[in-house]
Design an enzyme around this catalytic site. Structure first.
Site, PDB file in Angstrom:
ATOM      1  N   TYR A  10       8.231  -5.913   5.281  1.00 15.07           N
ATOM      2  CA  TYR A  10       6.893  -5.826   5.994  1.00 15.07           C
ATOM      3  C   TYR A  10       5.630  -6.397   5.348  1.00 15.07           C
ATOM      4  O   TYR A  10       4.697  -6.840   6.179  1.00 15.07           O
ATOM      5  CB  TYR A  10       6.754  -4.457   6.754  1.00 15.07           C
ATOM      6  CG  TYR A  10       5.629  -4.249   7.760  1.00 15.07           C
ATOM      7  CD1 TYR A  10       5.967  -4.779   8.896  1.00 15.07           C
ATOM      8  CD2 TYR A  10       4.352  -3.863   7.458  1.00 15.07           C
ATOM      9  CE1 TYR A  10       5.095  -4.477   9.951  1.00 15.07           C
ATOM     10  CE2 TYR A  10       3.393  -3.611   8.400  1.00 15.07           C
ATOM     11  CZ  TYR A  10       3.799  -4.042   9.663  1.00 15.07           C
ATOM     12  OH  TYR A  10       2.788  -3.872  10.570  1.00 15.07           O
ATOM     13  N   CYS A  64       7.836  -0.882   1.377  1.00 20.78           N
ATOM     14  CA  CYS A  64       6.238  -0.260   1.544  1.00 20.78           C
ATOM     15  C   CYS A  64       5.793   0.267   2.787  1.00 20.78           C
ATOM     16  O   CYS A  64       6.066  -0.798   3.715  1.00 20.78           O
ATOM     17  CB  CYS A  64       5.301  -0.973   0.851  1.00 20.78           C
ATOM     18  SG  CYS A  64       3.912  -0.651   0.738  1.00 20.78           S
ATOM     19  N   HIS A  72       2.342   7.865  12.299  1.00 19.66           N
ATOM     20  CA  HIS A  72       3.375   6.949  12.012  1.00 19.66           C
ATOM     21  C   HIS A  72       3.792   6.939  10.491  1.00 19.66           C
ATOM     22  O   HIS A  72       5.119   6.929  10.241  1.00 19.66           O
ATOM     23  CB  HIS A  72       3.062   5.560  12.653  1.00 19.66           C
ATOM     24  CG  HIS A  72       4.392   4.561  12.626  1.00 19.66           C
ATOM     25  ND1 HIS A  72       4.212   3.760  11.202  1.00 19.66           N
ATOM     26  CD2 HIS A  72       5.412   4.660  13.399  1.00 19.66           C
ATOM     27  CE1 HIS A  72       5.513   2.942  11.739  1.00 19.66           C
ATOM     28  NE2 HIS A  72       6.194   3.347  12.841  1.00 19.66           N
ATOM     29  N   ARG A 111       1.538  -0.577  -7.887  1.00 23.08           N
ATOM     30  CA  ARG A 111       2.726   0.398  -8.200  1.00 23.08           C
ATOM     31  C   ARG A 111       4.009  -0.635  -7.788  1.00 23.08           C
ATOM     32  O   ARG A 111       5.071  -0.435  -8.540  1.00 23.08           O
ATOM     33  CB  ARG A 111       2.944   1.381  -6.990  1.00 23.08           C
ATOM     34  CG  ARG A 111       1.864   2.662  -7.258  1.00 23.08           C
ATOM     35  CD  ARG A 111       1.967   3.698  -6.306  1.00 23.08           C
ATOM     36  NE  ARG A 111       3.572   4.326  -6.514  1.00 23.08           N
ATOM     37  CZ  ARG A 111       4.013   4.812  -5.458  1.00 23.08           C
ATOM     38  NH1 ARG A 111       3.604   5.207  -4.268  1.00 23.08           N
ATOM     39  NH2 ARG A 111       5.272   5.595  -5.605  1.00 23.08           N
TER      40      ARG A 111
END
Length: 145
Positions: A10, A64, A72, A111
């Protein structure tokens, strides 16, 4: 040893960083049988792992989700992680969690970065470590990516 990496694409730039981090660890420990499967988002990771559960020794889940204005984020994150944990326990196969649940894209970039937090490398490290424990093979008991 056969490892399958399921990548939610995504956020392609975040996914790319996670893959680089995981690949670095798998290469370091000379894992040669690696399959990469791309899915649209993190919600599709558990069903994909379930489909291939009998074909691999371990899995690495990469992706992620970034908090938005609605619930959501909470629903998808919790459902995905709970499903992955259930699959891992039921199948007795390790699944490295390289799914980032971040507050913003900057946090996700840090990260996922293989030169910073290296979440992809940490997930690969976790899978190899657990497989080493299963095999009682200390060469796989790895501490840091």
């Amino acid at each position: 040893m056969k490892i399958c990496i399921i990548i939610a694409n995504y956020y392609p730039e975040i996914s790319k960083n996670l893959i680089v981090g995981a690949d670095k660890i798998l290469k370091k420990y000379k894992v040669k049988k690696i399959k990469k499967i791309f899915v649209p988002g993190i919600f599709e990771i558990p069903v994909t792992i379930s489909k291939y559960i009998n074909n691999y020794d371990g899995f690495i889940a990469l992706g992620c989700v970034i908090r938005g204005q609605t619930k959501h984020f909470d629903l998808i994150s919790k459902a995905t992680i709970n499903s992955i944990m259930r699959i891992s326990i039921d199948s007795k196969k390790p699944i490295g969690d390289g799914i980032l649940a971040c507050l913003n894209k900057k946090q996700a970039s840090i990260r996922s970065n293989p030169l910073k937090k290296n979440a992809g490398g940490q997930a690969a490290n976790a899978v190899l470590s657990v497989l080493g424990v299963f095999k009682n093979d200390s060469k796989w008991w790895i501490s840091k990516p």
